[in-house]
Scaffold this motif. Structure first.
Motif, short mmCIF file in Angstrom:
data_model
loop_
_atom_site.label_atom_id
_atom_site.label_comp_id
_atom_site.label_asym_id
_atom_site.label_seq_id
_atom_site.Cartn_x
_atom_site.Cartn_y
_atom_site.Cartn_z
N ASP A 303 11.97 -3.74 -4.75
CA ASP A 303 11.09 -3.34 -3.73
C ASP A 303 11.08 -1.44 -3.65
N MET A 304 10.50 -0.97 -3.99
CA MET A 304 10.42 0.51 -3.26
C MET A 304 8.76 0.45 -2.98
N GLY A 305 7.88 -0.07 -2.49
CA GLY A 305 7.34 0.01 -1.73
C GLY A 305 5.80 0.87 -1.85
N ILE A 306 5.91 0.64 -3.24
CA ILE A 306 4.31 1.12 -4.13
C ILE A 306 4.17 -0.27 -4.64
N PRO A 307 2.62 -0.30 -5.01
CA PRO A 307 1.62 -1.10 -5.87
C PRO A 307 2.73 -1.79 -6.91
N TRP A 308 2.95 -2.93 -6.94
CA TRP A 308 3.69 -3.63 -8.19
C TRP A 308 3.07 -3.60 -9.34
N GLU A 309 1.32 -3.77 -8.96
CA GLU A 309 0.19 -3.60 -10.47
C GLU A 309 0.91 -2.37 -11.19
#
Length: 444
Positions: A303-309
């Motif tokens: 989880d890099m803190g970006i939108p997963w889509e």
């Protein structure tokens, strides 16, 4: 023409005081749209503009003073698509592996790296992690079903990939690679060798060994990975360890908490990180009956803190390029070691394994306890704690600016529909828009 006619009608008023309120009401949407355009233009400014701002702040502004540039640079922006790709799956160039010339890569060992981990800290990576990896390999982890993504091959390797999306945490990926004419031991050393990784992994710019245990091979390392365009670099504190079960290697690497390395604004710390392998010899596809090929089962999520889509789109586009990059790095490593080059320190640590029997692995696979979900939840809490307040500000700016623009530029329904549609797409860029906005105020 409608705007011009409305302006002329206002100016035909009997006196200035009667005209002024109408004029202000007329100009307010225009100025709102202008400010919105300036905001969007600023957050999407090109790299040359960033360089000019940095030069200006260096030459014209006194040090240690806050300026308007500091304030404006904290405004969140939308990430470019290429910057959303997960670190292990970022598409690479098709050229020969080489160290990036734009930023010098480095590897170092801290003053405490040669010391053994004490009794309480040997469990950075423990038997629970071996159990979790073994269940993933045997598909007994009780998670969602894996969905096929890709199946490709070259003359000396084959590749298959799957994904799944659990209710909690980021998307998870599983892959199976079979490399011809290599051994599990060489593959194990290749993945562990941070010194050599700096030569073939274009995104790794720093690798440091923080601690290690000479008894069981546990290591704590710090990685800094480079991301292009508008995304800041990422820092990983990784605990890793290898188990050996009759020449089948279970290699666990995951993000760990390490308070002695404080968090920094740049690069941003990635807490939820899991990337582990099972490596073993398999029969070659040449059909000669020889066990001269090596199978690698990889399980990865972060989880890099970006939108997963957006991250999932990047994975689909960049996965095969990353796989080919790893294969080129492996073949280079084969030649490097066959030339008589000495084993690096990290490569030496890959030889210190914890022995585990097949019977014990079967016992772990039948164990019903599994705290992987709890670990994901803990990391999610850490990410949530770092989110800024006022997380809907970006959506309000986008939608509000679109309303002003639609009401000002054109009174036709088509233009309004287009503007509102674009605004809605930006306002719903993903389930984690607010985290992405926080990430962008740290962009390079």
């Amino acid at each position: 023409m409608d705007l011009v006619g409305a302006m002329l009608k206002i100016l035909q008023g009997p006196n200035l005081w009667n005209v002024l309120p109408d004029l202000m009401m007329f100009m307010l949407p225009l100025w709102t749209a202008v400010l919105f355009g300036v905001l969007v233009g600023w957050v999407w400014r090109p790299r040359w503009a960033n360089s000019a701002i940095n030069n200006l702040s260096t030459t014209c502004l006194p040090p240690k003073n806050y300026s308007s540039i500091d304030i404006v640079s904290s405004i969140p922006s939308f990430n470019s698509l290429k910057s959303q790709l997960p670190s292990c799956l970022f598409p690479f160039s098709d050229g020969s592996p080489e160290v990036s010339s734009s930023e010098p890569a480095s590897i170092s060992f801290s003053d405490t790296s040669s010391s053994k981990l004490d009794t309480e800290r040997k469990n950075f990576v423990g038997e629970g992690d071996l159990e979790h990896l073994s269940k993933l390999v045997e598909e007994k982890d009780e998670g969602p079903s894996w969905i096929g993504m890709m199946e490709k091959s070259t003359s000396n390797m084959s590749y298959q990939a799957w994904k799944r999306e659990p209710e909690i945490g980021p998307p998870q990926y599983r892959s199976r690679s079979v490399y011809e004419d290599t051994t599990p031991e060489l593959m194990r050393d290749f993945f562990w060798d941070d010194e050599f990784r700096l030569k073939w992994d274009d995104m790794l710019i720093e690798a440091e060994t923080l601690e290690e245990c000479q008894e069981n091979g546990t290591m704590v390392v710090k990685w800094v990975r480079k991301f292009p365009f508008f995304c800041s670099d990422r820092e990983y504190i990784i605990g890793r360890r290898i188990w050996d079960s009759d020449k089948t290697y279970y290699c666990v690497t995951k993000g760990v908490q390490y308070p002695s390395v404080p968090r920094r604004t740049k690069p941003r710390r990635v807490d939820l990180y899991y990337s582990s392998w099972m490596i073993r010899a398999v029969e070659s596809r040449k059909g000669d009956g020889e066990m001269s090929a090596c199978e690698v089962l990889l399980f990865h999520h972060e989880d890099m803190g970006i939108p997963w889509e957006i991250a999932k789109l990047g994975v689909r586009q960049g996965m095969w390029g990353a796989v080919k990059k790893i294969d080129r790095g492996l073949r280079w490593y084969q030649k490097h070691m066959s030339s008589g080059a000495p084993l690096s320190h990290c490569g030496y640590m890959a030889h210190i394994n914890s022995k585990v029997s097949q019977a014990h692995l079967r016992y772990l696979n039948n164990n019903t306890t599994n705290d992987s979900t709890q670990e994901i939840e803990r990391c999610e809490e850490l990410v949530n704690d770092e989110k800024p307040s006022g997380k809907n500000l970006g959506k309000i700016l986008v939608v509000g600016g679109a309303i002003a623009l639609a009401c000002t530029v054109d009174r036709g329904l088509l233009t309004k529909a287009v503007i509102f549609g674009v605004a809605r797409r930006f306002a719903k860029m993903g389930r984690r828009f607010d985290v992405a906005a926080y990430d962008d105020d740290e962009r390079v």
